[in-house]
Design an enzyme around this catalytic site. Structure first.
Site, PDB file in Angstrom:
ATOM      1  N   HIS A 370       0.766  -1.108   0.092  1.00 14.23           N
ATOM      2  CA  HIS A 370       0.069  -0.130  -0.004  1.00 14.23           C
ATOM      3  C   HIS A 370       0.907   1.072  -0.055  1.00 14.23           C
ATOM      4  CE1 HIS A 370      -0.135   1.617   4.285  1.00 14.23           C
ATOM      5  NE2 HIS A 370       0.281   0.458   4.642  1.00 14.23           N
ATOM      6  N   ASP A 380       6.240   2.703   7.111  1.00 13.69           N
ATOM      7  CA  ASP A 380       5.071   2.199   6.930  1.00 13.69           C
ATOM      8  C   ASP A 380       4.086   3.312   5.949  1.00 13.69           C
ATOM      9  OD1 ASP A 380       2.481   1.205   6.708  1.00 13.69           O
ATOM     10  OD2 ASP A 380       2.003   1.637   9.014  1.00 13.69           O
ATOM     11  N   GLU A 417      -5.116   1.651   2.503  1.00  7.70           N
ATOM     12  CA  GLU A 417      -4.922   0.546   3.397  1.00  7.70           C
ATOM     13  C   GLU A 417      -5.157   0.721   5.002  1.00  7.70           C
ATOM     14  OE1 GLU A 417      -2.354  -1.880   6.032  1.00  7.70           O
ATOM     15  OE2 GLU A 417      -2.239   0.021   5.846  1.00  7.70           O
ATOM     16  N   GLU A 418      -4.537   2.179   5.162  1.00  7.10           N
ATOM     17  CA  GLU A 418      -4.508   2.831   6.748  1.00  7.10           C
ATOM     18  C   GLU A 418      -5.867   2.697   7.337  1.00  7.10           C
ATOM     19  OE1 GLU A 418      -2.280   2.461   8.160  1.00  7.10           O
ATOM     20  OE2 GLU A 418      -0.042   3.182   7.128  1.00  7.10           O
ATOM     21  N   ASP A 445       4.470  -4.447   3.293  1.00  5.50           N
ATOM     22  CA  ASP A 445       3.987  -3.286   3.792  1.00  5.50           C
ATOM     23  C   ASP A 445       4.996  -2.607   4.262  1.00  5.50           C
ATOM     24  OD1 ASP A 445       2.639  -1.282   5.427  1.00  5.50           O
ATOM     25  OD2 ASP A 445       1.072  -2.699   5.901  1.00  5.50           O
ATOM     26  N   HIS A 525       3.065   5.647  12.396  1.00  6.45           N
ATOM     27  CA  HIS A 525       2.003   6.428  12.282  1.00  6.45           C
ATOM     28  C   HIS A 525       1.899   8.074  12.847  1.00  6.45           C
ATOM     29  CE1 HIS A 525      -1.040   2.861  11.383  1.00  6.45           C
ATOM     30  NE2 HIS A 525      -0.031   2.782  10.692  1.00  6.45           N
TER      31      HIS A 525
END
Length: 721
Positions: A370, A380, A417-418, A445, A525
């Protein structure tokens, strides 16, 4: 109609029942997750297959300079799913594919998204006066030039509804079912309160779900330094770990109930999410406001708690006395969340390298990563995106030299995706005809966030992975990566884009990464998951990026094949060993009123059928190009479609979208897997009739798999529920 309504009511009742039982297995995302250990024989011969010219040529292409340049561009602007930055990066990936001679197209999918408008978190005294206010912002760092962005002041949880709540707070540790039980045992009333929880142990959406079920009016989730902050080491920018203002964003969809867009906005008219998932959109996302905060902001609210001192397992690394609450001196906390919900497109990029097999014999190989990120996403997911582009560069070189794969290769850059695996799930559900014969899905990922190689996947792919690792040097030691991997193949749960492929469609899958050995990486994140973090802390020389691209591409080459068709590189004997291990694990040492005979008989039948199939693989492999092509084709047909046999027609109890009987995300882990999940979770809930029915359901699917391997023989008895 009556039957459909009854099935829906039973599904909802099953979800409710499971949600109120304490599960016996803790929610973990670490090395205690279910895995299959490859035996020493497999590991000893893991690099005995010589490289072809195509493989050797491919391995020479991935470059740290090229990967670095790709990552620097992709992380030059925020690209949250559905935003202009996301579309810009989709165009960049598409153009990168086309530059290497790979046909590519944008694949927009309409989905439900949420974006932050404003938020507040305040502490008020008993007269209503403001005592303290959280900053709800991540600090700008002079050493990290991209940290000054609008998004640093707009931290939020995807799919949190708006709300404005004034109430006392209670502290519920990790938000696990057993944590809420501990609060109840201590006489703490959660109903009507705001629940403060820390990240870790299970998926954030399940924290919100547990708080909501306990009667909370709102929830706050913070990052305690015990998990990924100063308790682990130096914090960014002086080290890799989470600084005090850093906030972990993330979706709070109830992902273990059903993955993908909770509204299925991309469905044709007449189809809906309830038909597919057995649950409504409202049942798949929280109905209370949820706000993520930093440990710098959490401190004053934790210090405001009265009540009993919390036990040791509730205590983090902050220099305070952790208490259950509620807020002392009749103080109140205000949580205000304003988020905007909208249906809009996210953009997958689908690249295709056509195979030479005719369509009716083709068995496509799918690679995916993604692209969307909560802000920049250097680790990520865009370390994986940079690696995907290196794979494409290597395959492009082969195409220019005249190579063509036997099987079609799809190269997929997902978006959404998130928020809950939106883009990949939409594509998988819409393209089910294309994927009906897919051989495998290989996912990367967060390709690089540390130096420890970790793999999860379908056991039949384990030997292939081991052999590939034998040909790729470790970035530090120069020895084969296989010597740094102990053969531990984790089961697949959820949390990344393989979910639709293995859990819903029954396509063998792998998920591979370099990560820290015993923790989530420190800037996960946050706004600090940036190019600067990667270039100074994550992979300064970009050598791990190169290694992962080499592993990923070599797996794709061996699965897709070339020239003359040979037996597929699947090892079903390893699959049989894994199934026997799952049965042993679910039985454990528990004294339960259950009969496992049907399951054990099915396992023995599959082991025998797998042994015969592998003998056929070895016989035809020894014959090489002289092997009768019709025999090879017939064998590959059986091998390639085997995994579909493990799909339950009606799905798992209470969550029909998850159909694989051998593994699924745990209902209370969200990411981490459970093996034989229908049996395991019914046993944990002490629903013995349901557990026995699930034993027979899983046995039926394992018998079906055994039968599929020997179609010319009389099929064995199939158990039915």
């Amino acid at each position: 109609m009556k039957g459909a309504l009854g099935a829906r009511a039973m599904a909802k009742a099953m979800v409710a029942m499971l949600c109120f039982w304490r599960l016996g297995h803790g929610c973990t995302l670490d090395d205690t997750s279910s895995y299959h250990q490859l035996d020493s024989e497999v590991l000893r011969h893991r690099s005995n297959k010589a490289l072809t010219w195509e493989e050797a040529a491919f391995l020479a292409v991935p470059s740290n300079a090229s990967a670095r340049a790709s990552l620097k561009f992709i992380t030059s602007k925020p690209h949250v799913a559905g935003t202009a930055g996301d579309l810009d990066m989709a165009q960049y990936v598409k153009e990168s594919f086309e530059r290497e001679g790979v046909e590519a197209r944008l694949d927009p999918q309409k989905v439900l998204l949420t974006y932050p408008v404003s938020s507040a978190l305040e502490l008020h005294d008993n007269s209503g006066q403001l005592v303290a206010k959280a900053s709800l912002a991540e600090d700008t760092l002079e050493s990290d030039p991209t940290s000054h962005t609008w998004w640093r002041n707009h931290t939020f949880n995807g799919y949190s509804p708006s709300g404005d709540v004034l109430a006392s707070i209670v502290y519920a540790n990790f938000g696990l079912p057993e944590d809420f039980e501990a609060l109840q045992a201590a006489g703490v009333n959660v109903n009507g309160s705001i629940v403060l929880m820390r990240y870790g142990k299970c998926f954030r959406g399940l924290k919100a779900m547990n708080a909501q079920k306990a009667g909370a009016r709102a929830a706050i989730i913070y990052s305690d330094p015990e998990q990924d902050g100063y308790a682990k080491g130096s914090v960014y920018p002086y080290g890799p770990w989470r600084p005090k203002s850093s906030v972990q964003r993330g979706s709070i969809q109830f992902i273990s109930l059903c993955a993908g867009d909770p509204t299925r906005a991309y469905f044709p008219h007449g189809m809906d999410v309830e038909t597919l998932c057995g649950l409504s959109a409202k049942e798949l996302i929280p109905q209370i406001p949820v706000l993520p905060i930093s440990y710098g902001d959490a401190l004053v609210f934790l210090e405001s708690l009265g009540g009993k001192v919390a036990p040791n397992d509730f205590r983090g690394a902050l220099n305070i006395t952790y208490r259950f609450g509620p807020t002392k001196d009749q103080y109140k906390v205000r949580v205000k969340v304003e988020n905007r919900f909208q249906s809009s497109p996210v953009w997958n990029v689908i690249g295709k390298i056509p195979g030479t097999l005719p369509m009716d014999l083709d068995q496509p190989v799918v690679l995916g990563n993604h692209r969307d990120a909560w802000v920049y996403g250097a680790a990520d997911p865009n370390s994986g995106t940079a690696q995907l582009l290196e794979v494409v560069r290597g395959l492009g070189k082969l195409l220019r030299e005249g190579w063509k794969p036997l099987r079609t290769i799809y190269l997929c850059s997902w978006s959404g995706e998130e928020y809950g695996l939106l883009g990949s799930t939409a594509w998988g559900e819409v393209q089910d005809d294309l994927l009906r014969r897919a051989l495998a899905y290989v996912n990367v990922d967060t390709g690089v966030s540390g130096q420890h190689f970790r793999a999860a996947g379908t056991p039949s792919l384990a030997q292939l992975l081991a052999e590939v690792l034998g040909h790729v040097p470790h970035p530090d030691s120069g020895k084969p990566l296989s010597e740094h991997w102990g053969g531990k193949l984790f089961s697949l749960g959820s949390g990344s884009d393989y979910t639709i492929f293995i859990d819903h469609l029954g396509i063998p899958s792998l998920d591979i990464a370099f990560s820290p050995k015993d923790a989530q990486y420190g800037v996960y994140h946050s706004v600090y998951d940036s190019f600067t973090w990667m270039a100074t802390e994550g992979d300064p020389n970009f050598t791990y990026h190169v290694a992962m691209a080499q592993v990923w591409g070599l797996i794709a080459l061996r699965l897709s094949g070339s020239n003359v068709e040979a037996p597929l590189p699947l090892n079903l004997s390893i699959q049989a060993e894994a199934i026997a291990g799952y049965i042993s694990r679910v039985k454990g040492n528990r004294s339960v009123p259950l009969d496992f005979t049907a399951l054990e008989d099915a396992s023995l039948a599959f082991k025998s059928a797998a042994a015969r199939a592998m003998a056929e693989v070895h016989r035809l492999s020894r014959m090489g190009p002289q092997a009768p092509p019709e025999e090879v084709t017939a064998l590959n047909e059986r091998l390639g479609l085997l995994e579909r046999s493990f799909l339950l027609p009606d799905g798992l109890p209470g969550r029909k979208w998850f159909r694989h009987c051998l593994q699924a995300p745990g209902l209370y882990t969200g990411y981490a897997p459970k093996t034989l999940p229908g049996i395991d979770e019914a046993m944990d809930a002490q629903k013995w009739d349901l557990a026995q029915a699930q034993i027979h359901a899983a046995a039926s699917r394992i018998w079906a798999a055994a039968s599929s391997l020997a179609p010319r023989e009389a099929p064995p008895t199939v158990f039915t529920v």
